[in-house]
Design a protein around this motif. Sequence first.
Motif, PDB file in Angstrom:
ATOM      1  N   LYS A   1      47.345  35.524  43.113  1.00 17.45           N
ATOM      2  CA  LYS A   1      46.010  36.067  43.393  1.00 17.45           C
ATOM      3  C   LYS A   1      45.574  37.078  42.336  1.00 17.45           C
ATOM      4  O   LYS A   1      44.380  37.350  42.206  1.00 17.45           O
ATOM      5  CB  LYS A   1      45.975  36.730  44.768  1.00 17.45           C
ATOM      6  CG  LYS A   1      46.904  37.924  44.939  1.00 17.45           C
ATOM      7  CD  LYS A   1      46.689  38.543  46.304  1.00 17.45           C
ATOM      8  CE  LYS A   1      47.713  39.618  46.600  1.00 17.45           C
ATOM      9  NZ  LYS A   1      49.032  39.020  46.904  1.00 17.45           N
ATOM     10  N   TYR A   2      46.504  37.636  41.573  1.00 18.69           N
ATOM     11  CA  TYR A   2      46.119  38.597  40.535  1.00 18.69           C
ATOM     12  C   TYR A   2      45.272  37.949  39.437  1.00 18.69           C
ATOM     13  O   TYR A   2      44.510  38.640  38.763  1.00 18.69           O
ATOM     14  CB  TYR A   2      47.357  39.235  39.921  1.00 18.69           C
ATOM     15  CG  TYR A   2      48.146  40.070  40.898  1.00 18.69           C
ATOM     16  CD1 TYR A   2      47.598  41.201  41.480  1.00 18.69           C
ATOM     17  CD2 TYR A   2      49.451  39.720  41.248  1.00 18.69           C
ATOM     18  CE1 TYR A   2      48.318  41.968  42.378  1.00 18.69           C
ATOM     19  CE2 TYR A   2      50.171  40.481  42.145  1.00 18.69           C
ATOM     20  CZ  TYR A   2      49.604  41.604  42.714  1.00 18.69           C
ATOM     21  OH  TYR A   2      50.321  42.354  43.609  1.00 18.69           O
ATOM     22  N   VAL A   3      45.408  36.623  39.272  1.00 22.29           N
ATOM     23  CA  VAL A   3      44.597  35.936  38.262  1.00 22.29           C
ATOM     24  C   VAL A   3      43.120  36.032  38.623  1.00 22.29           C
ATOM     25  O   VAL A   3      42.269  36.374  37.785  1.00 22.29           O
ATOM     26  CB  VAL A   3      45.044  34.470  38.131  1.00 22.29           C
ATOM     27  CG1 VAL A   3      44.145  33.714  37.154  1.00 22.29           C
ATOM     28  CG2 VAL A   3      46.503  34.387  37.691  1.00 22.29           C
ATOM     29  N   GLY A   4      42.769  35.739  39.883  1.00 20.26           N
ATOM     30  CA  GLY A   4      41.384  35.857  40.312  1.00 20.26           C
ATOM     31  C   GLY A   4      40.885  37.286  40.317  1.00 20.26           C
ATOM     32  O   GLY A   4      39.705  37.543  40.029  1.00 20.26           O
ATOM     33  N   MET A   5      41.763  38.227  40.619  1.00 21.05           N
ATOM     34  CA  MET A   5      41.365  39.632  40.601  1.00 21.05           C
ATOM     35  C   MET A   5      41.002  40.090  39.193  1.00 21.05           C
ATOM     36  O   MET A   5      40.032  40.843  39.004  1.00 21.05           O
ATOM     37  CB  MET A   5      42.510  40.481  41.170  1.00 21.05           C
ATOM     38  CG  MET A   5      42.773  40.216  42.648  1.00 21.05           C
ATOM     39  SD  MET A   5      44.380  40.844  43.221  1.00 21.05           S
ATOM     40  CE  MET A   5      44.228  42.578  42.838  1.00 21.05           C
ATOM     41  N   ILE A   6      41.746  39.625  38.207  1.00 19.11           N
ATOM     42  CA  ILE A   6      41.430  39.977  36.816  1.00 19.11           C
ATOM     43  C   ILE A   6      40.066  39.438  36.422  1.00 19.11           C
ATOM     44  O   ILE A   6      39.235  40.144  35.831  1.00 19.11           O
ATOM     45  CB  ILE A   6      42.531  39.434  35.877  1.00 19.11           C
ATOM     46  CG1 ILE A   6      43.857  40.120  36.155  1.00 19.11           C
ATOM     47  CG2 ILE A   6      42.136  39.620  34.419  1.00 19.11           C
ATOM     48  CD1 ILE A   6      45.031  39.473  35.454  1.00 19.11           C
ATOM     49  N   GLY A   7      39.814  38.175  36.775  1.00 20.01           N
ATOM     50  CA  GLY A   7      38.523  37.584  36.442  1.00 20.01           C
ATOM     51  C   GLY A   7      37.366  38.308  37.111  1.00 20.01           C
ATOM     52  O   GLY A   7      36.321  38.552  36.490  1.00 20.01           O
ATOM     53  N   GLY A   8      37.533  38.688  38.380  1.00 21.08           N
ATOM     54  CA  GLY A   8      36.468  39.395  39.074  1.00 21.08           C
ATOM     55  C   GLY A   8      36.163  40.758  38.462  1.00 21.08           C
ATOM     56  O   GLY A   8      34.995  41.125  38.280  1.00 21.08           O
ATOM     57  N   VAL A   9      37.202  41.513  38.135  1.00 21.04           N
ATOM     58  CA  VAL A   9      36.986  42.853  37.562  1.00 21.04           C
ATOM     59  C   VAL A   9      36.363  42.755  36.176  1.00 21.04           C
ATOM     60  O   VAL A   9      35.456  43.530  35.818  1.00 21.04           O
ATOM     61  CB  VAL A   9      38.309  43.634  37.525  1.00 21.04           C
ATOM     62  CG1 VAL A   9      38.123  44.967  36.825  1.00 21.04           C
ATOM     63  CG2 VAL A   9      38.832  43.861  38.938  1.00 21.04           C
ATOM     64  N   LEU A  10      36.811  41.801  35.357  1.00 18.28           N
ATOM     65  CA  LEU A  10      36.236  41.650  34.020  1.00 18.28           C
ATOM     66  C   LEU A  10      34.762  41.255  34.089  1.00 18.28           C
ATOM     67  O   LEU A  10      33.929  41.793  33.339  1.00 18.28           O
ATOM     68  CB  LEU A  10      37.032  40.603  33.228  1.00 18.28           C
ATOM     69  CG  LEU A  10      38.430  41.026  32.756  1.00 18.28           C
ATOM     70  CD1 LEU A  10      39.117  39.872  32.048  1.00 18.28           C
ATOM     71  CD2 LEU A  10      38.357  42.248  31.848  1.00 18.28           C
TER      72      LEU A  10
ATOM     73  N   ALA B   1      44.790  35.713  54.047  1.00 21.01           N
ATOM     74  CA  ALA B   1      45.062  37.097  53.652  1.00 21.01           C
ATOM     75  C   ALA B   1      44.860  37.325  52.159  1.00 21.01           C
ATOM     76  O   ALA B   1      44.605  38.465  51.734  1.00 21.01           O
ATOM     77  CB  ALA B   1      46.488  37.472  54.043  1.00 21.01           C
ATOM     78  N   GLN B   2      44.936  36.275  51.354  1.00 19.57           N
ATOM     79  CA  GLN B   2      44.808  36.440  49.908  1.00 19.57           C
ATOM     80  C   GLN B   2      43.406  36.903  49.490  1.00 19.57           C
ATOM     81  O   GLN B   2      43.271  37.859  48.722  1.00 19.57           O
ATOM     82  CB  GLN B   2      45.191  35.142  49.186  1.00 19.57           C
ATOM     83  CG  GLN B   2      46.575  34.619  49.539  1.00 19.57           C
ATOM     84  CD  GLN B   2      47.659  35.672  49.416  1.00 19.57           C
ATOM     85  OE1 GLN B   2      47.842  36.263  48.359  1.00 19.57           O
ATOM     86  NE2 GLN B   2      48.364  35.933  50.505  1.00 19.57           N
ATOM     87  N   PRO B   3      42.316  36.263  49.955  1.00 13.63           N
ATOM     88  CA  PRO B   3      40.984  36.771  49.577  1.00 13.63           C
ATOM     89  C   PRO B   3      40.725  38.195  50.055  1.00 13.63           C
ATOM     90  O   PRO B   3      40.061  38.983  49.354  1.00 13.63           O
ATOM     91  CB  PRO B   3      40.030  35.772  50.244  1.00 13.63           C
ATOM     92  CG  PRO B   3      40.836  34.530  50.402  1.00 13.63           C
ATOM     93  CD  PRO B   3      42.214  34.994  50.692  1.00 13.63           C
ATOM     94  N   LEU B   4      41.236  38.543  51.241  1.00  7.32           N
ATOM     95  CA  LEU B   4      41.018  39.894  51.741  1.00  7.32           C
ATOM     96  C   LEU B   4      41.693  40.932  50.849  1.00  7.32           C
ATOM     97  O   LEU B   4      41.101  41.975  50.523  1.00  7.32           O
ATOM     98  CB  LEU B   4      41.548  40.003  53.176  1.00  7.32           C
ATOM     99  CG  LEU B   4      40.852  39.122  54.224  1.00  7.32           C
ATOM    100  CD1 LEU B   4      41.531  39.289  55.580  1.00  7.32           C
ATOM    101  CD2 LEU B   4      39.366  39.461  54.313  1.00  7.32           C
ATOM    102  N   LEU B   5      42.895  40.651  50.430  1.00 13.64           N
ATOM    103  CA  LEU B   5      43.596  41.588  49.558  1.00 13.64           C
ATOM    104  C   LEU B   5      42.982  41.615  48.153  1.00 13.64           C
ATOM    105  O   LEU B   5      42.970  42.675  47.505  1.00 13.64           O
ATOM    106  CB  LEU B   5      45.072  41.216  49.472  1.00 13.64           C
ATOM    107  CG  LEU B   5      45.890  41.489  50.745  1.00 13.64           C
ATOM    108  CD1 LEU B   5      47.300  40.932  50.606  1.00 13.64           C
ATOM    109  CD2 LEU B   5      45.930  42.976  51.043  1.00 13.64           C
TER     110      LEU B   5
END
Length: 310
Positions: free
Chosen positions: A225-234, A296-300
């Motif tokens: 899930k950290y891959v999607g988090m990086i894309g969202g923040v960038l 739980a992954q999208p929520l986190l």
Amino acid sequence: MHPAGLAAAAGTPRLPSKRRIPVSQPGMADPHQLFDDTSSAQSRGYGAPRAASGLGYPASSPSSQAAFLADPVSNMAMAYGSSLAAQGKELVDKNIDRFIPVTKLKYYFAVDTVYVGKKLGLLVFPYLHQDWEVQYQQDTPVAPRFDVNAPDLYIPAMAFITYILVAGLALGTQDRFSPDLLGLQASSALAWLALEVLAILLSLYLVTVNTDLTTIDLVAFLGYKYVGMIGGVLMGLLFGKTGYYLVLGWCCVSIFVFMIRTLRLKILAEAAAEGVPVRGARNQLRMYLTMAVAAAQPLLMYWLTFHLVR
């Protein structure tokens, strides 16, 4: 001979020779000699004669005895140290797998560039992928570089580090950066990951699921899930909140689909092997558990990134 001749011979002085070789005195060296010759010191009178030992052989000096004793002691010390090092290495090799499964970790890092590219594409676009089963060779899963469905730890580890760096960049652009805040960001992400793993292991134990899903597999799947988090923040840094919500929303849906299609073969292994849905209370619990882990992954992902974009 005539007496006058003898007197003349006695009174006439002798002519000096053209070259006089100086006589070597004790303690004086030859001025034309570059190095001291110690090979015949006894014959020339240099040095003191050696005292004879009890057996009739010349006794050795204290310095030679010390040199003789020094070599055996150093050799014994080196041999003893080498034996201790070998014993320590053998002890570590035997007991290290009890705490850190090094052999298993090597499997999860057996990746290459092609695998990483395909895996990232699968995480972002899992909708067109058809075959989700992990390939086996003689009851052993093949290395991740040969199977895109195999879990790995390289992408989760690199994604986690990149997420921390991107979080520091986001905090810096907002004039809120501090080492303490960045450390809090990293520790909170690790704490949530550990809490997820413990909750899933406890749920699997309570539901009594017989699965080959290991703890390392859970860390790998939950770390994607950290891959999607990086894309969202960038995208949030480049295009504001609009870009953040669009990209993060897409990645949240993608990771949900990815987790459902991956974990159903692990947790619902019995029903998947038979090819028909097995209606029962235990299988219903397994299905609910799979959906709960995926949801739980999208929520986190949102919880760990929403405060980084303003």
